[in-house]
Motif scaffolding. Structure first.
Motif, PDB file in Angstrom:
ATOM      1  N   MET A   1     -49.824 -20.965 -44.135  1.00 38.90           N
ATOM      2  CA  MET A   1     -48.653 -20.665 -43.330  1.00 38.90           C
ATOM      3  C   MET A   1     -48.934 -19.508 -42.361  1.00 38.90           C
ATOM      4  O   MET A   1     -48.490 -19.532 -41.237  1.00 38.90           O
ATOM      5  CB  MET A   1     -47.472 -20.343 -44.244  1.00 38.90           C
ATOM      6  N   ILE A   2     -49.675 -18.520 -42.807  1.00 42.71           N
ATOM      7  CA  ILE A   2     -49.992 -17.380 -41.954  1.00 42.71           C
ATOM      8  C   ILE A   2     -50.825 -17.827 -40.755  1.00 42.71           C
ATOM      9  O   ILE A   2     -50.641 -17.342 -39.645  1.00 42.71           O
ATOM     10  CB  ILE A   2     -50.713 -16.266 -42.759  1.00 42.71           C
ATOM     11  N   LYS A   3     -51.716 -18.804 -40.963  1.00 43.10           N
ATOM     12  CA  LYS A   3     -52.552 -19.309 -39.871  1.00 43.10           C
ATOM     13  C   LYS A   3     -51.682 -19.877 -38.745  1.00 43.10           C
ATOM     14  O   LYS A   3     -51.923 -19.626 -37.576  1.00 43.10           O
ATOM     15  CB  LYS A   3     -53.510 -20.369 -40.401  1.00 43.10           C
ATOM     16  N   HIS A   4     -50.650 -20.656 -39.115  1.00 50.70           N
ATOM     17  CA  HIS A   4     -49.751 -21.220 -38.115  1.00 50.70           C
ATOM     18  C   HIS A   4     -49.012 -20.117 -37.367  1.00 50.70           C
ATOM     19  O   HIS A   4     -48.820 -20.189 -36.164  1.00 50.70           O
ATOM     20  CB  HIS A   4     -48.738 -22.167 -38.770  1.00 50.70           C
ATOM     21  N   TYR A   5     -48.599 -19.094 -38.083  1.00 49.87           N
ATOM     22  CA  TYR A   5     -47.894 -17.979 -37.461  1.00 49.87           C
ATOM     23  C   TYR A   5     -48.784 -17.288 -36.424  1.00 49.87           C
ATOM     24  O   TYR A   5     -48.334 -16.961 -35.333  1.00 49.87           O
ATOM     25  CB  TYR A   5     -47.440 -16.977 -38.526  1.00 49.87           C
ATOM     26  N   VAL A   6     -50.043 -17.097 -36.764  1.00 46.90           N
ATOM     27  CA  VAL A   6     -50.978 -16.448 -35.852  1.00 46.90           C
ATOM     28  C   VAL A   6     -51.187 -17.296 -34.600  1.00 46.90           C
ATOM     29  O   VAL A   6     -51.175 -16.790 -33.476  1.00 46.90           O
ATOM     30  CB  VAL A   6     -52.328 -16.161 -36.559  1.00 46.90           C
ATOM     31  N   ILE A   7     -51.333 -18.603 -34.777  1.00 49.52           N
ATOM     32  CA  ILE A   7     -51.529 -19.506 -33.637  1.00 49.52           C
ATOM     33  C   ILE A   7     -50.295 -19.481 -32.732  1.00 49.52           C
ATOM     34  O   ILE A   7     -50.409 -19.332 -31.513  1.00 49.52           O
ATOM     35  CB  ILE A   7     -51.831 -20.941 -34.116  1.00 49.52           C
ATOM     36  N   ILE A   8     -49.130 -19.598 -33.331  1.00 48.58           N
ATOM     37  CA  ILE A   8     -47.889 -19.604 -32.550  1.00 48.58           C
ATOM     38  C   ILE A   8     -47.697 -18.267 -31.846  1.00 48.58           C
ATOM     39  O   ILE A   8     -47.349 -18.214 -30.660  1.00 48.58           O
ATOM     40  CB  ILE A   8     -46.676 -19.951 -33.444  1.00 48.58           C
ATOM     41  N   SER A   9     -47.945 -17.174 -32.536  1.00 46.70           N
ATOM     42  CA  SER A   9     -47.814 -15.846 -31.930  1.00 46.70           C
ATOM     43  C   SER A   9     -48.777 -15.674 -30.759  1.00 46.70           C
ATOM     44  O   SER A   9     -48.422 -15.102 -29.727  1.00 46.70           O
ATOM     45  CB  SER A   9     -48.072 -14.754 -32.973  1.00 46.70           C
ATOM     46  N   THR A  10     -49.984 -16.174 -30.916  1.00 45.85           N
ATOM     47  CA  THR A  10     -50.980 -16.082 -29.849  1.00 45.85           C
ATOM     48  C   THR A  10     -50.530 -16.870 -28.621  1.00 45.85           C
ATOM     49  O   THR A  10     -50.605 -16.384 -27.490  1.00 45.85           O
ATOM     50  CB  THR A  10     -52.347 -16.592 -30.345  1.00 45.85           C
ATOM     51  N   ILE A  11     -50.071 -18.078 -28.838  1.00 49.18           N
ATOM     52  CA  ILE A  11     -49.610 -18.916 -27.725  1.00 49.18           C
ATOM     53  C   ILE A  11     -48.419 -18.279 -27.029  1.00 49.18           C
ATOM     54  O   ILE A  11     -48.376 -18.188 -25.795  1.00 49.18           O
ATOM     55  CB  ILE A  11     -49.274 -20.342 -28.221  1.00 49.18           C
ATOM     56  N   LEU A  12     -47.427 -17.827 -27.788  1.00 53.44           N
ATOM     57  CA  LEU A  12     -46.245 -17.206 -27.190  1.00 53.44           C
ATOM     58  C   LEU A  12     -46.615 -15.922 -26.438  1.00 53.44           C
ATOM     59  O   LEU A  12     -46.088 -15.656 -25.356  1.00 53.44           O
ATOM     60  CB  LEU A  12     -45.190 -16.920 -28.254  1.00 53.44           C
ATOM     61  N   GLY A  13     -47.525 -15.143 -27.006  1.00 53.27           N
ATOM     62  CA  GLY A  13     -47.979 -13.928 -26.323  1.00 53.27           C
ATOM     63  C   GLY A  13     -48.671 -14.232 -25.012  1.00 53.27           C
ATOM     64  O   GLY A  13     -48.469 -13.544 -24.009  1.00 53.27           O
ATOM     65  N   ASP A  14     -49.485 -15.287 -25.019  1.00 54.27           N
ATOM     66  CA  ASP A  14     -50.185 -15.686 -23.801  1.00 54.27           C
ATOM     67  C   ASP A  14     -49.191 -16.155 -22.736  1.00 54.27           C
ATOM     68  O   ASP A  14     -49.303 -15.788 -21.566  1.00 54.27           O
ATOM     69  CB  ASP A  14     -51.197 -16.790 -24.118  1.00 54.27           C
ATOM     70  N   LEU A  15     -48.214 -16.953 -23.148  1.00 57.67           N
ATOM     71  CA  LEU A  15     -47.191 -17.406 -22.195  1.00 57.67           C
ATOM     72  C   LEU A  15     -46.420 -16.217 -21.629  1.00 57.67           C
ATOM     73  O   LEU A  15     -46.161 -16.151 -20.420  1.00 57.67           O
ATOM     74  CB  LEU A  15     -46.230 -18.386 -22.871  1.00 57.67           C
ATOM     75  N   LYS A  16     -46.065 -15.281 -22.492  1.00 53.29           N
ATOM     76  CA  LYS A  16     -45.306 -14.110 -22.042  1.00 53.29           C
ATOM     77  C   LYS A  16     -46.118 -13.273 -21.058  1.00 53.29           C
ATOM     78  O   LYS A  16     -45.592 -12.805 -20.042  1.00 53.29           O
ATOM     79  CB  LYS A  16     -44.897 -13.266 -23.241  1.00 53.29           C
TER      80      LYS A  16
END
Length: 82
Positions: free
Chosen positions: A1-16
């Motif tokens: 579950m933590i892996k998915h959180y890291v991937i999603i956080s990375t993508i959202l950070g990049d978009l931001k």
């Protein structure tokens, strides 16, 4: 579950970090879904300065324009530019 959180956080950070604010002028245009109008207004405002695209899975909701493309079409455009 933590892996998915890291991937999603990375993508959202990049978009931001790559996102831009666009103050689009309202346009007098009728679209099949009125909620889509703001996306059309944004791309039309940005096209005044740059070669911008509207990427959508619902082409039928927008006027037939070469800058309104599907995700697959946008990928082809990006790959052709390389």
């Amino acid at each position: 579950m933590i892996k998915h959180y890291v991937i999603i956080s990375t993508i959202l950070g990049d978009l931001k970090s790559r996102g831009i604010f666009i103050d689009a002028e309202p346009l007098d245009i009728e679209l099949p879904d009125p909620k889509d109008r703001e996306f059309f207004e944004i791309v039309m405002e940005e096209r005044k300065n740059e070669n911008a695209y509207l990427i959508t899975g619902n082409l039928k909701h927008f006027p037939a324009e070469p800058f309104i493309v599907t995700p697959r079409q946008m990928l082809d455009i990006i790959l052709d530019e390389e």
